[in-house]
Design an enzyme around this catalytic site. Structure first.
Site, PDB file in Angstrom:
ATOM      1  N   SER A  18      45.735  26.102  -4.309  1.00 43.53           N
ATOM      2  CA  SER A  18      46.169  26.323  -5.702  1.00 43.53           C
ATOM      3  C   SER A  18      45.020  26.894  -6.540  1.00 43.53           C
ATOM      4  CB  SER A  18      46.718  25.039  -6.322  1.00 43.53           C
ATOM      5  OG  SER A  18      45.700  24.098  -6.532  1.00 43.53           O
ATOM      6  N   ASN A  19      43.786  26.533  -6.242  1.00 40.88           N
ATOM      7  CA  ASN A  19      42.653  27.128  -6.974  1.00 40.88           C
ATOM      8  C   ASN A  19      42.479  28.594  -6.616  1.00 40.88           C
ATOM      9  OD1 ASN A  19      41.013  25.179  -8.762  1.00 40.88           O
ATOM     10  ND2 ASN A  19      41.585  23.946  -6.972  1.00 40.88           N
ATOM     11  N   HIS A 116      34.799  20.788  -7.794  1.00 48.53           N
ATOM     12  CA  HIS A 116      34.880  19.383  -7.373  1.00 48.53           C
ATOM     13  C   HIS A 116      35.696  18.610  -8.408  1.00 48.53           C
ATOM     14  CE1 HIS A 116      33.628  15.720  -5.387  1.00 48.53           C
ATOM     15  NE2 HIS A 116      33.461  15.199  -6.596  1.00 48.53           N
ATOM     16  N   ASP A 148      24.286  23.588  -3.124  1.00 54.56           N
ATOM     17  CA  ASP A 148      22.951  23.470  -2.523  1.00 54.56           C
ATOM     18  C   ASP A 148      23.063  22.601  -1.275  1.00 54.56           C
ATOM     19  OD1 ASP A 148      23.122  20.873  -3.383  1.00 54.56           O
ATOM     20  OD2 ASP A 148      21.575  21.034  -4.924  1.00 54.56           O
ATOM     21  N   ASP A 152      27.770  17.907  -3.262  1.00 56.97           N
ATOM     22  CA  ASP A 152      28.202  18.003  -4.666  1.00 56.97           C
ATOM     23  C   ASP A 152      27.038  17.798  -5.637  1.00 56.97           C
ATOM     24  OD1 ASP A 152      30.847  18.307  -3.699  1.00 56.97           O
ATOM     25  OD2 ASP A 152      31.068  16.149  -3.552  1.00 56.97           O
ATOM     26  N   GLU A 181      41.336  22.435 -13.400  1.00 54.08           N
ATOM     27  CA  GLU A 181      40.632  23.231 -12.379  1.00 54.08           C
ATOM     28  C   GLU A 181      41.085  24.688 -12.423  1.00 54.08           C
ATOM     29  OE1 GLU A 181      39.506  20.216  -8.767  1.00 54.08           O
ATOM     30  OE2 GLU A 181      41.410  21.268  -8.615  1.00 54.08           O
TER      31      GLU A 181
HETATM   32  C1  GRF Z   1      40.744  20.577  -5.514  1.00 55.13           C
HETATM   33  O1  GRF Z   1      41.122  19.407  -6.177  1.00 55.13           O
HETATM   34  C2  GRF Z   1      39.258  20.770  -5.524  1.00 55.13           C
HETATM   35  O2  GRF Z   1      38.635  20.210  -6.617  1.00 55.13           O
HETATM   36  C3  GRF Z   1      38.822  20.072  -4.272  1.00 55.13           C
HETATM   37  O3  GRF Z   1      39.848  20.288  -3.344  1.00 55.13           O
HETATM   38  C4  GRF Z   1      41.068  20.520  -4.034  1.00 55.13           C
HETATM   39  C5  GRF Z   1      41.636  21.802  -3.515  1.00 55.13           C
HETATM   40  O4  GRF Z   1      42.916  22.045  -3.990  1.00 55.13           O
HETATM   41  N1  GRF Z   1      37.533  20.557  -3.848  1.00 55.13           N
HETATM   42  P1  GRF Z   1      43.617  23.437  -3.714  1.00 55.13           P
HETATM   43  O5  GRF Z   1      43.628  23.665  -2.217  1.00 55.13           O
HETATM   44  O6  GRF Z   1      42.852  24.501  -4.444  1.00 55.13           O
HETATM   45  O7  GRF Z   1      45.012  23.267  -4.245  1.00 55.13           O
END
Ligand code: GRF
Length: 207
Positions: A18-19, A116, A148, A152, A181
């Protein structure tokens, strides 16, 4: 990195994507001057791959085996080779569930970013929204940061907060964090593509 041309980026993810979708949408809307040159997943049937393909973005599975939680050894070599071939200048981790080790970190020093689901440095590691809920925190959120060698721990680019409500469940809280996000990642990338994110020590100045 200049504001003149679309910055070539690669997205690495293990899950829903989704990101990645929010980044694709921002690019397609003309709100982010970047182009995704490849999407790579360590999970063969991860939905992130299908999302990318639906938008005509080259997407492929590269196994992380024999390791389960990191990219190292031959797998690391394959990732570096594919990323180099793609021409990506920035690596965007979007739900990539493996630790990035020295080889890849050195190949893209200062050019790997991650999102994160907590207000770092609180609650690093897995299921951070659950950690925040169980801890009794009143505020949760998300952090976009440079990667890094730690877990996190890299310099923070931007953060967004969400209140933790009395009746929140793990699912409801995570859903609200994800809404933030999806704004935060394109925003952080805009700062990078426009050259506004300057690393000073471990602080990121956004001009
Ligand atoms: C997100 O909540 C991100 O913060 C974490 O993993 C999740 C990924 O979600 N690192 P998506 O696959 O982008 O929906």
């Amino acid at each position: 990195m200049t504001s003149e041309r679309a910055l070539p980026i690669a997205v690495l993810g293990s899950g829903s994507g989704s990101n990645c979708q929010s980044i694709i949408d921002a690019i397609e809307a003309g709100a982010l001057n970047a182009r995704i040159v490849c999407v790579i997943s360590d999970v063969e049937d991860a939905p992130i791959l299908a999302r990318a393909q639906r938008h005509g973005i080259p997407a492929e599975h590269i196994s992380g085996a024999p390791f389960k939680t990191k990219i190292a050894g031959d797998a690391e070599k394959q990732y570096i080779a594919r990323l180099t071939e793609s021409g990506a200048e920035v690596i965007v981790l979007a739900g990539f569930m493996r630790i990035i080790k020295a080889g890849l970190l050195e190949a893209y020093a200062g050019r790997i970013i991650n999102i994160h689901p907590s207000l770092l440095p609180a609650f690093p590691g897995l299921h951070s929204w659950k950690q925040a809920l169980e801890y009794g925190a009143k505020v949760a959120g998300c952090t976009v940061h440079f990667v890094d060698g730690g877990t996190d721990t890299g310099p923070i680019i931007i953060q967004r907060s969400v209140p933790i409500l009395e009746d929140d469940t793990s699912e409801s809280l995570h859903a609200r964090i994800q809404i933030e996000e999806h704004e935060a990642y394109p925003e952080a990338l805009r700062a990078i593509t426009s050259g506004r994110a300057k690393l000073i020590g471990r602080r990121v100045a956004l001009s």
